[in-house]
Design a protein around this motif. Structure first.
Motif, PDB file in Angstrom:
ATOM      1  N   THR A 308      50.425 -29.644 -68.581  1.00  0.00           N
ATOM      2  CA  THR A 308      51.758 -29.072 -68.802  1.00  0.00           C
ATOM      3  C   THR A 308      52.663 -30.068 -69.522  1.00  0.00           C
ATOM      4  OG1 THR A 308      51.505 -27.777 -66.781  1.00  0.00           O
ATOM      5  CG2 THR A 308      53.712 -27.955 -67.695  1.00  0.00           C
ATOM      6  N   VAL A 309      52.561 -31.347 -69.145  1.00  0.00           N
ATOM      7  CA  VAL A 309      53.360 -32.387 -69.806  1.00  0.00           C
ATOM      8  C   VAL A 309      53.013 -32.446 -71.289  1.00  0.00           C
ATOM      9  CG1 VAL A 309      53.661 -34.883 -70.014  1.00  0.00           C
ATOM     10  CG2 VAL A 309      53.793 -33.795 -67.765  1.00  0.00           C
ATOM     11  N   VAL A 310      51.723 -32.477 -71.612  1.00  0.00           N
ATOM     12  CA  VAL A 310      51.304 -32.528 -73.015  1.00  0.00           C
ATOM     13  C   VAL A 310      51.772 -31.279 -73.753  1.00  0.00           C
ATOM     14  CG1 VAL A 310      49.315 -32.560 -74.578  1.00  0.00           C
ATOM     15  CG2 VAL A 310      49.340 -34.036 -72.551  1.00  0.00           C
ATOM     16  N   ASP A 315      55.228 -28.671 -77.679  1.00  0.00           N
ATOM     17  CA  ASP A 315      56.190 -27.606 -77.985  1.00  0.00           C
ATOM     18  C   ASP A 315      57.445 -28.171 -78.652  1.00  0.00           C
ATOM     19  OD1 ASP A 315      54.502 -25.701 -76.967  1.00  0.00           O
ATOM     20  OD2 ASP A 315      55.561 -25.488 -75.047  1.00  0.00           O
ATOM     21  N   ILE A 316      57.943 -29.292 -78.130  1.00  0.00           N
ATOM     22  CA  ILE A 316      59.153 -29.879 -78.720  1.00  0.00           C
ATOM     23  C   ILE A 316      58.876 -30.363 -80.134  1.00  0.00           C
ATOM     24  CG2 ILE A 316      60.778 -31.803 -78.540  1.00  0.00           C
ATOM     25  CD1 ILE A 316      60.698 -31.446 -75.532  1.00  0.00           C
ATOM     26  N   ALA A 321      59.400 -29.625 -85.874  1.00  0.00           N
ATOM     27  CA  ALA A 321      58.693 -29.498 -87.146  1.00  0.00           C
ATOM     28  C   ALA A 321      59.046 -28.208 -87.862  1.00  0.00           C
ATOM     29  CB  ALA A 321      57.185 -29.563 -86.907  1.00  0.00           C
ATOM     30  N   THR A 322      59.498 -27.221 -87.119  1.00  0.00           N
ATOM     31  CA  THR A 322      59.859 -25.930 -87.716  1.00  0.00           C
ATOM     32  C   THR A 322      61.321 -25.890 -88.164  1.00  0.00           C
ATOM     33  OG1 THR A 322      58.227 -24.778 -86.357  1.00  0.00           O
ATOM     34  CG2 THR A 322      59.989 -23.445 -87.320  1.00  0.00           C
ATOM     35  N   ALA A 323      62.215 -26.263 -87.260  1.00  0.00           N
ATOM     36  CA  ALA A 323      63.649 -26.090 -87.537  1.00  0.00           C
ATOM     37  C   ALA A 323      64.417 -27.405 -87.647  1.00  0.00           C
ATOM     38  CB  ALA A 323      64.275 -25.227 -86.443  1.00  0.00           C
ATOM     39  N   ALA A 387      58.145 -34.984 -87.508  1.00  0.00           N
ATOM     40  CA  ALA A 387      57.572 -34.214 -86.402  1.00  0.00           C
ATOM     41  C   ALA A 387      56.324 -33.468 -86.855  1.00  0.00           C
ATOM     42  CB  ALA A 387      58.606 -33.250 -85.839  1.00  0.00           C
ATOM     43  N   ALA A 388      56.356 -32.910 -88.048  1.00  0.00           N
ATOM     44  CA  ALA A 388      55.191 -32.192 -88.568  1.00  0.00           C
ATOM     45  C   ALA A 388      54.010 -33.136 -88.774  1.00  0.00           C
ATOM     46  CB  ALA A 388      55.557 -31.497 -89.882  1.00  0.00           C
ATOM     47  N   GLU A 389      54.283 -34.352 -89.273  1.00  0.00           N
ATOM     48  CA  GLU A 389      53.216 -35.331 -89.464  1.00  0.00           C
ATOM     49  C   GLU A 389      52.579 -35.713 -88.139  1.00  0.00           C
ATOM     50  OE1 GLU A 389      54.165 -38.707 -92.053  1.00  0.00           O
ATOM     51  OE2 GLU A 389      55.842 -37.526 -92.826  1.00  0.00           O
ATOM     52  N   VAL A 390      53.404 -35.987 -87.142  1.00  0.00           N
ATOM     53  CA  VAL A 390      52.874 -36.360 -85.823  1.00  0.00           C
ATOM     54  C   VAL A 390      52.076 -35.210 -85.233  1.00  0.00           C
ATOM     55  CG1 VAL A 390      53.522 -36.911 -83.446  1.00  0.00           C
ATOM     56  CG2 VAL A 390      54.659 -38.082 -85.351  1.00  0.00           C
TER      57      VAL A 390
END
Length: 403
Positions: A308-310, A315-316, A321-323, A387-390
């Motif tokens: 759940t943590v992962v 999710d974050i 990465a999206t917005a 964020a997208a790269e990570v």
């Protein structure tokens, strides 16, 4: 008022001086562009073992550098990283001339013996044993090994136990002369005035040649199925490669780290602790090295909570990465990243280490003002891209693993 950093050449060693006549102490550091990534393949841990011996060897029949500094009421220490070593002391300004010369002798003109090596080898092995007993340390070594497989950046800084046992005094002396002394190095001094540094040069001709960059191997596919969660409290490290130390756009990863850090203002804190109540101890940070960087989130997890943590971290990152980040979150992250640097700059010893590390032992142009401006310039699109790269190369490692 403290002056701006000034590069001076009072000796064969370049010196960065930050002078402030209000200070009553002098902090001095010898920074060397050499670290565990430069260890020979068969001698993992040589740099770390060398650090120990240099700081502990007697000087002309007198106590070691560390002991002499402490007897003056000061503080001395050293640290080895993947691609830099720091040797430093903070003392009363009246003792600065003496300590500068002691530091020079200890690090650049050591008198090493088998007895000193054996004593410090034992100390290093004890240090490694303590680290192996701490899953929070073990998981970070395992994470870097997964992030940089088959590359020197993926080897533990402390080295390999069996290889350390086989290191001889000749190996240490050769490493000191051919690798350490020929690496780029500089002195960093913070105090009311510059100590006397005349004559403090290297003991052998040095070209100050940077170690060559090495090609990064491809990442193995990372899947959540490869994680075996323990039936006890453990640590999970989630992250990916980031920009190298000289990447001009790497501040986006620093801001991304603040957005997933342990501040109550971070999106991860709100989701992970306030809403889900899944973690008490966690942190996020980014480090840049010669070939690449490592961005990571480290979380202490109870049995049953790991997946759940992962998922929350993922999710974050996906939302960012999206917005991109919300404007107020981005503003807070930039302020926090800047304040960390400002706080370090107001402690002479912390500032000393910061300047030594961020100038990469005098091989890179860096200033606090420039860094703060660069952090303030990071925008939402840059964070979104980070964020997208990570997320695209997300690596998950847990320790201990289920038996």
């Amino acid at each position: 008022m403290p002056s701006s950093p000034t590069v001076v050449e009072p000796s064969a060693l370049p010196t960065i001086a930050l002078l402030d006549e209000r200070l009553r102490t002098t902090s001095i550091c010898l920074a060397v562009r050499y670290g565990s990534r430069d260890d020979p393949a068969e001698h993992g841990g040589l740099a770390h073992l060398l650090e120990h011996t240099l700081m502990s060897a007697p000087l002309d029949g007198r106590p070691s550098f560390c002991e002499q500094v402490e007897r003056l009421g000061g503080h001395a220490n050293a640290e080895t990283g993947l691609d830099i070593m720091l040797f430093y002391a903070q003392v009363h300004a009246d003792d600065a001339d003496t300590v500068a010369r002691l530091l020079h002798q200890a690090v650049l003109r050591p008198e090493l013996t088998d007895a000193i090596l054996d004593t410090e080898r034992d100390a290093v092995l004890q240090e490694l044993a303590a680290a192996q007993a701490d899953p929070g340390d073990v998981v970070q070594d395992a994470f870097l090994a997964r992030l940089f497989p088959g590359h020197p950046l993926g080897r533990p800084v402390g080295g390999d136990v069996e290889q350390i046992r086989r290191i001889t005094l000749l190996d240490v002396l050769v490493g000191h002369r051919t690798r350490f002394l020929t690496s780029a190095m500089t002195l960093v001094v913070i105090g009311p005035q510059l100590p006397r540094l005349d004559g403090l040069g290297r003991t052998v001709p040095a070209a100050a040649v940077l170690p060559p960059a090495q090609a990064l191997p491809p990442l193995a596919e990372s899947t959540d199925a490869a994680v075996t969660w323990p039936d006890e409290y453990g640590w999970v490290c989630v992250g990916a490669r980031s920009g190298a130390a000289d990447d001009p756009g790497r501040r986006r990863f620093a801001i991304l780290a603040q957005l997933l850090g342990d501040s109550p203002s971070s999106p991860l804190y709100r989701r992970l602790r306030n809403e889900a109540g899944l973690a008490y101890s966690f942190a996020c940070w980014d480090r840049g090295y010669q070939e690449a960087g490592a961005w990571r989130v480290l979380v202490g997890v109870e049995p049953g909570n790991g997946e759940t943590v992962v998922a929350i971290v993922r999710d974050i990152l996906a939302e960012l990465a999206t917005a991109g980040p919300a404007p107020d979150d981005l503003a807070a992250a930039r302020r926090q990243a800047g304040m960390r640097l400002i706080l370090d700059s107001e402690s002479p010893l912390d500032q000393l280490r910061m300047v030594a590390q961020r100038t990469r032992a005098g091989t890179a142009d860096w200033s606090l003002a420039g860094e703060l401006a660069a952090l303030d310039a990071v925008d939402s699109e840059q964070v979104r891209a980070a964020a997208a790269e990570v997320l695209s190369e997300l690596t998950v490692v847990v320790r201990p693993e289920a038996s």
